[in-house]
Design a protein around this motif. Sequence first.
Motif, PDB file in Angstrom:
ATOM      1  N   CYS A   1       4.905   0.656   3.924  1.00 44.60           N
ATOM      2  CA  CYS A   1       4.819   0.827   5.379  1.00 44.60           C
ATOM      3  C   CYS A   1       5.021  -0.482   6.138  1.00 44.60           C
TER       4      CYS A   1
ATOM      5  N   CYS B   1      -2.727  -1.274  -0.018  1.00 48.09           N
ATOM      6  CA  CYS B   1      -2.497  -1.372   1.422  1.00 48.09           C
ATOM      7  C   CYS B   1      -3.609  -0.619   2.169  1.00 48.09           C
TER       8      CYS B   1
ATOM      9  N   CYS C   1      -1.824   2.508   4.294  1.00 44.71           N
ATOM     10  CA  CYS C   1      -1.232   3.707   3.680  1.00 44.71           C
ATOM     11  C   CYS C   1      -1.675   3.942   2.239  1.00 44.71           C
TER      12      CYS C   1
HETATM   13 ZN   LIG Z   1       1.196   0.362   3.471  1.00 43.73          ZN
END
Ligand SMILES: [Zn+2]
Length: 219
Positions: free
Chosen positions: A14, A48, A51
Amino acid sequence: MSLISHTSAGCCKCGSKADVTVYRSINTADDPQLKEKVKDGSLFVWQCPECGQANLAKYETLYHDPDAKLMIWLTPSGDLPESEMKAVTNHAKAMGDYTLRRVGDISSLMEKLLIFDAGLDDVVIEMCKYVTRVEMAAKAGEDKATQILNLPMHFFRKGTQGDTDYITLSFPDNGKMVGCNIGFNVYEDCLGILQRNPSIKVEEGFAKVDGAWLTSLLG
Ligand SMILES: [Zn+2]
């Protein structure tokens, strides 16, 4: 002592920025829990916060196991400051008979730990991979031989079946990893070959011991 710093990294899925912990050096005597995390690669994985994607943090680190008298320098960029390397080499020499290695990626670092943890010699293991590739190539026939001779192989484990020891090497085949068992007698034969060929010698300091290195010496 293990040295920790922080860096900003971008998620590969992302693109969000995250603050990632980076180990500049790892000392397994001071932080024994780090050894397993290096061995399974989890030390280099960050998740992350946006996400949930698992990302790999690629950074330079010096792995030091004082009990095994082992230092492995992971340098993804390939270059090491010469003066720093000399200083650490001399430091290691002063502490006794150290094994010093340099690797370019995390999976090679993991493999070195698996080899040394199994009480094996990484030069002999490279020789085992070499003879295994040559044998596989001879069986596969001319059109596939070149591809097989360049096959990336990794040491996976040393095992025992009944009263015989074997070594499992892993390699990619049609997009998935497969294992191939070789008898421990192959390891012993390769050890013998190396003892009869003193020209195959590991350089002083943080040596790179891999397939390309061995092939260059075998000509
Ligand atoms: Zn991410």
